[in-house]
Design an enzyme around this catalytic site. Structure first.
Site, PDB file in Angstrom:
ATOM      1  N   LYS A  59       0.843  -1.236   0.073  1.00 42.44           N
ATOM      2  CA  LYS A  59      -0.064  -0.027  -0.093  1.00 42.44           C
ATOM      3  C   LYS A  59       0.875   1.239   0.065  1.00 42.44           C
ATOM      4  CE  LYS A  59      -3.720  -2.646   2.010  1.00 42.44           C
ATOM      5  NZ  LYS A  59      -4.169  -3.106   3.477  1.00 42.44           N
ATOM      6  N   GLN A 103      -4.470  -1.810   9.615  1.00 44.57           N
ATOM      7  CA  GLN A 103      -4.280  -3.299   8.877  1.00 44.57           C
ATOM      8  C   GLN A 103      -4.748  -4.343   9.762  1.00 44.57           C
ATOM      9  OE1 GLN A 103      -2.892  -3.878   5.805  1.00 44.57           O
ATOM     10  NE2 GLN A 103      -3.683  -6.098   6.036  1.00 44.57           N
ATOM     11  N   ASP A 126     -10.578   2.384   4.165  1.00 43.36           N
ATOM     12  CA  ASP A 126     -11.263   0.954   3.696  1.00 43.36           C
ATOM     13  C   ASP A 126     -12.660   0.990   3.662  1.00 43.36           C
ATOM     14  OD1 ASP A 126      -9.274  -0.727   3.400  1.00 43.36           O
ATOM     15  OD2 ASP A 126      -8.612  -1.061   5.534  1.00 43.36           O
TER      16      ASP A 126
END
Ligand code: NAD
Length: 287
Positions: A59, A103, A126
């Protein structure tokens, strides 16, 4: 057995991801030159899970490619929930951080749902915050989960109609299956969501015009489980010593599919590209 002769049926996730990243990159440039804003993503990693480390690194590399500023926040594996919430609170208040990514998975003693809900919804790159999930459910799609968003983008790019089609999803996770179902419903597909307790999976998959498989079971979907012309997105990832496998028996199933994503090189790169798009969206709104 190989996919030789069927190459034109393969959805090239890497090429599409590059296209999306080019679009994002040029909008990032405009944001910098017009408004003096460089979008910033803060990633939070708790502990030392090797797979999670790789995902965060991927990422960050994507951020570099598109001109997004990435900050890496590492907490030790034994960090408390309070420490995690305190870091999220600090990042929520930091005006240079436009987007936050926690994460997953977290170490077992932590509570991921509470942590995800602590992220400011407008910084939720997200799309996992209940506010953003709720908006998705009522058809107001903003920050939505990246993987299903990537599937929708690929369907658009390959001119696959969705309205009135039978969309079948295997897997009902909050990350993929459920938001994917909402996105298909928002586009007027007829949606079936299957999962580990589904009786006679094949009965459903055989009816699919569009099939999204996110079960994490290597080669769960065989050639005799799909009809001719189906469009397939294989989200699953199973890592074995000799390679990475999807949930679809690609080499045999491709003979029935009109379009299909490979593993690797399909849904994975698309997911990261959509994350970049979301960080840009956060940057364009929050400054
Ligand atoms: P999950 O792992 O949380 O849950 C698995 C889902 O599959 C559940 O709904 C379960 O009921 C269903 N399932 C399991 N076995 C099944 C079976 N035999 N028949 C039918 N359904 C079955 O789901 P997830 O987090 O969406 O992850 C699914 C897979 O997708 C994993 O392999 C994950 O690594 C992968 N994934 C990949 C990406 C990507 O970017 N490529 C993103 C997210 C998830």
């Amino acid at each position: 057995m190989s996919a030789e002769g069927y190459e034109s049926r393969i959805i090239d996730g890497k090429a599409l991801a590059q296209l999306i990243e080019r679009e994002v990159g040029s909008r990032v440039e405009s944001l910098k030159s017009d408004r003096g804003v460089t979008p910033g993503l803060a990633t939070i990693l708790v502990g030392n899970d090797p797979a999670s480390k790789i995902y965060v690194r991927l990422k960050h590399k994507a951020c570099e490619r598109v001109g997004i500023r990435a900050e890496d926040y590492l907490l030790p594996a034994e960090a408390s929930q309070e420490e995690l919430l305190s870091l999220i609170d600090t990042l929520n208040k930091n005006r240079d951080v436009h987007a936050i990514l926690l994460q997953l998975p977290l170490p077992k003693h932590l509570f991921p749902q509470e942590a995800m809900e602590a992220i400011a919804p407008e910084k939720d790159a997200d799309g996992f915050h209940p506010y953003n999930m709720g908006k998705l459910m009522i058809g107001d799609e903003g920050l939505v989960p990246c993987t299903p968003h990537g599937v929708i983008r690929a369907l658009e790019e390959y001119n696959v109609p969705v309205k009135g089609k039978n969309a079948v999803i295997v897997g009902h996770s909050n990350v993929v299956g459920k938001p994917m179902a909402a996105m298909f419903l928002n586009r007027n597909a007829t949606v079936s969501v299957c999962h580990v307790f589904t009786d006679d999976l094949k009965k459903y998959t055989l009816g699919a015009d569009i099939l999204v498989v996110a079960a994490g079971v290597k080669h769960l979907i065989k050639a005799d489980m799909v009809k001719e012309g189906v469009v397939i997105f294989d989200v699953g990832i199973t890592k074995e010593e000799d390679g990475v496998y999807g949930d679809v028996d690609f080499e045999n199933v491709i003979k029935n599919a009109s379009l299909i994503t490979p593993v690797p090189g399909g849904v994975g790169p698309l997911t990261i590209a959509m994350l970049m798009k979301h960080v840009l969206m956060c940057g364009e709104k929050n400054f």
